[in-house]
Enzyme design. Sequence first.
Site, PDB file in Angstrom:
ATOM      1  N   GLU A 123       3.280  -2.819  -1.740  1.00 31.58           N
ATOM      2  CA  GLU A 123       2.261  -3.689  -1.147  1.00 31.58           C
ATOM      3  C   GLU A 123       0.958  -2.932  -0.927  1.00 31.58           C
ATOM      4  OE1 GLU A 123       1.038  -5.862   2.991  1.00 31.58           O
ATOM      5  OE2 GLU A 123       3.190  -5.763   2.569  1.00 31.58           O
ATOM      6  N   CYS A 196       2.176  -8.983   9.703  1.00 27.98           N
ATOM      7  CA  CYS A 196       2.791 -10.301   9.730  1.00 27.98           C
ATOM      8  C   CYS A 196       3.379 -10.585  11.112  1.00 27.98           C
ATOM      9  CB  CYS A 196       3.879 -10.368   8.664  1.00 27.98           C
ATOM     10  SG  CYS A 196       4.833 -11.883   8.664  1.00 27.98           S
ATOM     11  N   SER A 225      10.445  -0.870   3.817  1.00 26.19           N
ATOM     12  CA  SER A 225       9.520  -0.318   4.807  1.00 26.19           C
ATOM     13  C   SER A 225       9.717  -0.956   6.173  1.00 26.19           C
ATOM     14  CB  SER A 225       8.078  -0.539   4.343  1.00 26.19           C
ATOM     15  OG  SER A 225       7.161  -0.124   5.328  1.00 26.19           O
ATOM     16  N   ASN A 226       9.848  -2.288   6.217  1.00 23.56           N
ATOM     17  CA  ASN A 226       9.966  -2.943   7.521  1.00 23.56           C
ATOM     18  C   ASN A 226      11.278  -2.590   8.209  1.00 23.56           C
ATOM     19  OD1 ASN A 226      11.909  -5.560   7.510  1.00 23.56           O
ATOM     20  ND2 ASN A 226      11.019  -5.328   5.491  1.00 23.56           N
TER      21      ASN A 226
END
Length: 283
Positions: A123, A196, A225-226
């Site tokens: 991203e 987000c 990643s999250n």
Amino acid sequence: MEVIVGKSSGFCFGVKNAIDGAKKNLQNTKRLYCLGEIIHNEEVIKDLESKGLIIVDDIEDVKDCAIIRAHGIPKDIYEIANLKNIKLLDFTCPFVLNIHNLVTQYAKDNYFIFLLGVKTHPESIGTLSFCGNNCYLIETLSDVAFAIDFFKKSGLSDLLIISQTTFSVSLFEDIVNKVKTSVDSNINIKIENTICNTTSIRQKETEEIAKKVDLMIIIGGKHSSNTKKLFEVSQKYCKNTLLIQTKNDLNYEYLQGFNKIGIMAGASTPQRLIEDVAFFCKK
């Protein structure tokens, strides 16, 4: 044994949209290319590959049509696909597309852009390509000094701070504060907190659950990643924190040493894996 499962665990909108889109298109073809891993979860990818999804890293390996994954792609890939007459099925998360539009406009308005994100994450790599020449990717607090130096050398007086959708909420705030105290007072700083909302809610719930339990289990892909951010948040409040992909990574005897277990899952983790882990802990 008490088991607390995070209410915000599992697929986010962007991930679900990409998975549903891939499955729908795979019903009409035996082969469908995807530019990179559609999401960061090995179990989901294996399932889609069994249905005909082919993961490729290079647009040159695509024959006719390809999926753009939830994380988005660099700007030049769109241009190459157009030149090679390759059809793109764009399942980039809408929140990521919004960031692409924002940085494109700010770049046109002659802003220097600080993008906060993981340097190796698709991203961030994709978003950076829309930022123009005056930009710097900040991953940690230690990167801020280098970013400030590049900004000063540009001679620009307008600065945008924007973020990867799954970045750490607390780290975003720390970096913003450090930038504010590191630039001259005449610099115009614009802050776009593009983390987000689902990410923010999930990190906050992880913190709340971690404070209540003896053991915290974070479920997600090893490249997510999250998910890694959830693990980091949990570790701050619960010293016994595990990062797993499936129930097969758990040791039943080890779990018996805890009275209260918390479970949280990343945005790329399907509900069935969460339920499997919860059932395994309760049995």
